[in-house]
Design an enzyme around this catalytic site. Structure first.
Site, PDB file in Angstrom:
ATOM      1  N   THR A 180       0.841  -1.196   0.000  1.00 42.07           N
ATOM      2  CA  THR A 180       0.000   0.000   0.000  1.00 42.07           C
ATOM      3  C   THR A 180       0.878   1.247   0.000  1.00 42.07           C
ATOM      4  O   THR A 180       1.891   1.304   0.711  1.00 42.07           O
ATOM      5  CB  THR A 180      -0.938   0.029   1.218  1.00 42.07           C
ATOM      6  N   PHE A 182       1.098   5.164   0.898  1.00 40.95           N
ATOM      7  CA  PHE A 182       0.513   6.185   1.760  1.00 40.95           C
ATOM      8  C   PHE A 182       1.099   7.553   1.397  1.00 40.95           C
ATOM      9  O   PHE A 182       2.247   7.638   0.949  1.00 40.95           O
ATOM     10  CB  PHE A 182       0.834   5.909   3.230  1.00 40.95           C
TER      11      PHE A 182
END
Length: 288
Positions: A180, A182
């Site tokens: 992921t 960010f």
């Protein structure tokens, strides 16, 4: 050190989720001395920074399996916040339960819908019943409160530490590349300096409602040798003829090639707003 920390150490950093979530983990990794502020929703995260209750926000924006994170594009353009850094987190999901539970005792597994979807193989292998929770760390908290050895949670390892759960099995995600991205958001822009290492530039624009407008708008990036790493479209105000784009490119707006590309972009758009100019995370170079 990020541009945000160079400008002054963050005292409070807001994230969406409960303590132990992946967003919390990223906050601890990159701002270990800051107070991590848990928020129930992304809207609450943005509001915390806008109001001054937090100095920074840590928001997931993309996942290598699930794609873009829903709702973020609704908040970014109007938030008045600026992207000042990016971080990539290899997602590691653990199966956790109360201390007296075993793999054989588990009947139901609880987690966020995305986490359940990313751990389908082990759920199917054991015939567990998946139950959706609002948050991965929240699922771990619920399991700790229930004290039921037939229930387990799929959550990051930090959640097991916080809620006193044992890890029954590690790294249960289906894909090893599950990562992921960010972004850190700040009320102040804190632009990265040009010529001081790889830089990313994020911006939004609306194309004019004329034939080939998008093709012409993007032509300047190709002719000026600018690498575009992200381009996503969104409807604006529910109108089928109004489209907004979120784009990210390699480079700094002060560099001649990108400066020319952005100038050409403005000829075919109704507006262009730069969301951030920030250092490229080392993950980009390490993973090609």
């Amino acid at each position: 050190m990020t541009a945000a920390t160079e400008a002054g150490a963050a005292r409070r950093i807001a994230y969406q989720g409960e303590p132990g979530a992946n967003s919390h983990l990223v906050c601890k990794q990159h701002h270990p001395d800051a107070e991590a502020v848990a928020c129930a929703s992304f809207e609450d995260v943005f509001a915390a920074v806008e109001s001054g209750a937090a100095d920074l926000a840590m928001i997931p924006i993309d996942n290598s399996i699930a794609g873009r994170v829903a709702d973020i594009h609704h908040f970014l353009p109007t938030s008045g916040l600026h992207i000042v850094a990016e971080h990539f987190l290899r997602i590691q999901f653990m199966l956790m339960a109360v201390p007296d539970a075993t793999l054989d005792s588990v009947r139901t597994v609880h987690s966020h819908v995305h986490a359940l979807g990313q751990c389908r193989k082990i759920i199917k292998q054991h015939g567990w019943t998946p139950l959706i929770s609002g948050d991965t760390a929240g699922a771990a908290r619920e399991i700790a409160e229930a004290q039921d050895p037939t229930q387990a949670a799929i959550a990051p390892p930090l959640a097991a530490e916080i809620y006193g759960l044992q890890i029954l099995q590690r790294d249960i995600e289906d894909e090893e590349h599950n990562t992921t991205r960010f972004v850190e958001l700040s009320p102040e822009p804190h632009r990265a300096d040009a010529g001081n290492g790889p830089v990313m530039t994020s911006f939004i624009f609306n194309v004019r409602n004329i034939p080939a407008a998008l093709y012409k708008a993007l032509g300047g990036f190709a002719t000026n040798g600018v690498n575009m790493t992200k381009l996503e479209s969104y409807m604006v105000g529910g109108e089928f003829t109004a489209t907004q784009f979120l784009a990210e490119v390699d480079g700094h707006p002060d560099e001649p090639g990108l400066a020319r590309a952005l100038e050409e972009l403005r000829f075919f758009t109704t507006d262009v707003t730069v969301l951030g100019v920030y250092p490229a995370a080392p993950f980009r170079a390490e993973n090609g």
